[in-house]
Design a protein around this motif. Structure first.
Motif, mmCIF file in Angstrom:
data_model
loop_
_atom_site.group_PDB
_atom_site.id
_atom_site.type_symbol
_atom_site.label_atom_id
_atom_site.label_comp_id
_atom_site.label_asym_id
_atom_site.label_seq_id
_atom_site.Cartn_x
_atom_site.Cartn_y
_atom_site.Cartn_z
ATOM 1 N N ARG A 43 0.828 -1.206 0.000
ATOM 2 C CA ARG A 43 0.000 0.000 0.000
ATOM 3 C C ARG A 43 0.866 1.262 0.000
ATOM 4 O O ARG A 43 0.595 2.214 -0.729
ATOM 5 N N VAL A 44 1.931 1.255 0.794
ATOM 6 C CA VAL A 44 2.834 2.408 0.844
ATOM 7 C C VAL A 44 3.489 2.642 -0.514
ATOM 8 O O VAL A 44 3.574 3.780 -0.993
ATOM 9 N N LEU A 45 3.934 1.581 -1.144
ATOM 10 C CA LEU A 45 4.571 1.713 -2.460
ATOM 11 C C LEU A 45 3.578 2.181 -3.516
ATOM 12 O O LEU A 45 3.903 3.032 -4.357
ATOM 13 N N GLU A 46 2.363 1.648 -3.478
ATOM 14 C CA GLU A 46 1.337 2.076 -4.432
ATOM 15 C C GLU A 46 0.976 3.545 -4.212
ATOM 16 O O GLU A 46 0.815 4.295 -5.181
ATOM 17 N N ASP A 47 0.865 3.955 -2.967
ATOM 18 C CA ASP A 47 0.565 5.354 -2.662
ATOM 19 C C ASP A 47 1.674 6.287 -3.148
ATOM 20 O O ASP A 47 1.424 7.457 -3.452
ATOM 21 N N ALA A 48 2.888 5.759 -3.242
ATOM 22 C CA ALA A 48 4.032 6.548 -3.714
ATOM 23 C C ALA A 48 4.133 6.564 -5.239
ATOM 24 O O ALA A 48 5.012 7.213 -5.792
ATOM 25 N N GLY A 49 3.219 5.819 -5.915
ATOM 26 C CA GLY A 49 3.194 5.870 -7.379
ATOM 27 C C GLY A 49 3.626 4.613 -8.093
ATOM 28 O O GLY A 49 3.783 4.615 -9.313
ATOM 29 N N ILE A 50 3.802 3.528 -7.368
ATOM 30 C CA ILE A 50 4.226 2.271 -7.987
ATOM 31 C C ILE A 50 3.004 1.435 -8.342
ATOM 32 O O ILE A 50 2.045 1.364 -7.592
ATOM 33 N N GLU A 51 3.052 0.792 -9.495
ATOM 34 C CA GLU A 51 2.019 -0.155 -9.909
ATOM 35 C C GLU A 51 2.674 -1.531 -10.037
ATOM 36 O O GLU A 51 3.719 -1.664 -10.675
ATOM 37 N N PHE A 52 2.064 -2.524 -9.419
ATOM 38 C CA PHE A 52 2.569 -3.886 -9.503
ATOM 39 C C PHE A 52 1.963 -4.568 -10.717
ATOM 40 O O PHE A 52 0.750 -4.489 -10.933
ATOM 41 N N ILE A 53 2.793 -5.231 -11.511
ATOM 42 C CA ILE A 53 2.363 -5.902 -12.733
ATOM 43 C C ILE A 53 2.345 -7.397 -12.462
ATOM 44 O O ILE A 53 3.353 -7.973 -12.055
ATOM 45 N N SER A 54 1.198 -8.015 -12.693
ATOM 46 C CA SER A 54 1.112 -9.459 -12.484
ATOM 47 C C SER A 54 1.789 -10.187 -13.649
ATOM 48 O O SER A 54 2.050 -9.597 -14.698
ATOM 49 N N GLU A 55 2.035 -11.453 -13.446
ATOM 50 C CA GLU A 55 2.674 -12.248 -14.493
ATOM 51 C C GLU A 55 1.739 -12.315 -15.689
ATOM 52 O O GLU A 55 0.587 -12.675 -15.584
ATOM 53 N N ASN A 56 2.245 -11.934 -16.833
ATOM 54 C CA ASN A 56 1.448 -11.922 -18.059
ATOM 55 C C ASN A 56 2.236 -12.518 -19.216
ATOM 56 O O ASN A 56 2.163 -12.040 -20.323
ATOM 57 N N GLY A 57 3.017 -13.517 -18.920
ATOM 58 C CA GLY A 57 3.863 -14.115 -19.937
ATOM 59 C C GLY A 57 5.276 -13.581 -19.906
ATOM 60 O O GLY A 57 6.198 -14.234 -20.338
ATOM 61 N N GLY A 58 5.447 -12.366 -19.388
ATOM 62 C CA GLY A 58 6.767 -11.770 -19.323
ATOM 63 C C GLY A 58 7.319 -11.718 -17.916
ATOM 64 O O GLY A 58 8.401 -11.213 -17.690
ATOM 65 N N GLY A 59 6.568 -12.225 -16.970
ATOM 66 C CA GLY A 59 7.011 -12.214 -15.582
ATOM 67 C C GLY A 59 6.438 -11.038 -14.818
ATOM 68 O O GLY A 59 5.933 -10.083 -15.389
ATOM 69 N N VAL A 60 6.515 -11.131 -13.504
ATOM 70 C CA VAL A 60 6.004 -10.070 -12.640
ATOM 71 C C VAL A 60 6.958 -8.891 -12.643
ATOM 72 O O VAL A 60 8.126 -9.023 -12.985
ATOM 73 N N GLY A 61 6.457 -7.723 -12.266
ATOM 74 C CA GLY A 61 7.320 -6.555 -12.231
ATOM 75 C C GLY A 61 6.621 -5.374 -11.605
ATOM 76 O O GLY A 61 5.517 -5.487 -11.071
ATOM 77 N N VAL A 62 7.260 -4.226 -11.705
ATOM 78 C CA VAL A 62 6.705 -2.962 -11.209
ATOM 79 C C VAL A 62 6.952 -1.879 -12.243
ATOM 80 O O VAL A 62 7.837 -1.996 -13.081
ATOM 81 N N ARG A 63 6.137 -0.842 -12.153
ATOM 82 C CA ARG A 63 6.333 0.347 -13.001
ATOM 83 C C ARG A 63 5.678 1.512 -12.287
ATOM 84 O O ARG A 63 4.917 1.342 -11.346
ATOM 85 N N PHE A 64 5.977 2.717 -12.763
ATOM 86 C CA PHE A 64 5.314 3.890 -12.230
ATOM 87 C C PHE A 64 3.916 3.954 -12.810
ATOM 88 O O PHE A 64 3.701 3.642 -13.989
ATOM 89 N N LYS A 65 2.959 4.355 -11.978
ATOM 90 C CA LYS A 65 1.594 4.558 -12.464
ATOM 91 C C LYS A 65 1.603 5.724 -13.434
ATOM 92 O O LYS A 65 2.384 6.665 -13.296
ATOM 93 N N LYS A 66 0.737 5.671 -14.416
ATOM 94 C CA LYS A 66 0.612 6.775 -15.347
ATOM 95 C C LYS A 66 -0.086 7.935 -14.662
ATOM 96 O O LYS A 66 -1.002 7.734 -13.864
ATOM 97 N N ALA A 67 0.351 9.130 -14.962
ATOM 98 C CA ALA A 67 -0.277 10.320 -14.398
ATOM 99 C C ALA A 67 -1.689 10.452 -14.926
ATOM 100 O O ALA A 67 -1.949 10.188 -16.096
ATOM 101 N N MET A 68 -2.593 10.845 -14.053
ATOM 102 C CA MET A 68 -3.977 11.060 -14.468
ATOM 103 C C MET A 68 -4.079 12.404 -15.166
ATOM 104 O O MET A 68 -3.561 13.400 -14.706
ATOM 105 N N SER A 69 -4.765 12.458 -16.282
ATOM 106 C CA SER A 69 -4.927 13.711 -17.033
ATOM 107 C C SER A 69 -6.126 14.480 -16.564
ATOM 108 O O SER A 69 -7.101 13.984 -16.165
#
Length: 69
Positions: A43-69
């Motif tokens: 929750r702390v990491l997500e609140d700081a802007g991190i998005e967790f990526i589930s395994e989708n054939g390429g493996g799990v990972g993280v990325r920055f959330k896209k800014a809301m327009s």
């Protein structure tokens, strides 16, 4: 990976999630943690802007959330 992407040290994440630095170290080693502890850290990491990526054939990972327009 998420902690480093934010430029946080172990102490920074530990303080933000109200856990010990040893807990963060255990998490990063892959040691098992209580579900509530994992959720708190996530929750702390997500609140700081991190998005967790589930395994989708390429493996799990993280990325920055896209800014809301």
């Amino acid at each position: 990976m998420a902690r480093v992407a934010l430029g946080w040290g172990v102490l920074d994440l530990a303080k933000a999630a109200s856990v010990s630095t040893q807990t963060v170290t255990r998490l990063e080693r892959g040691d098992p943690l209580r579900p509530a502890t994992l959720e708190s850290i996530k929750r702390v990491l997500e609140d700081a802007g991190i998005e967790f990526i589930s395994e989708n054939g390429g493996g799990v990972g993280v990325r920055f959330k896209k800014a809301m327009s």
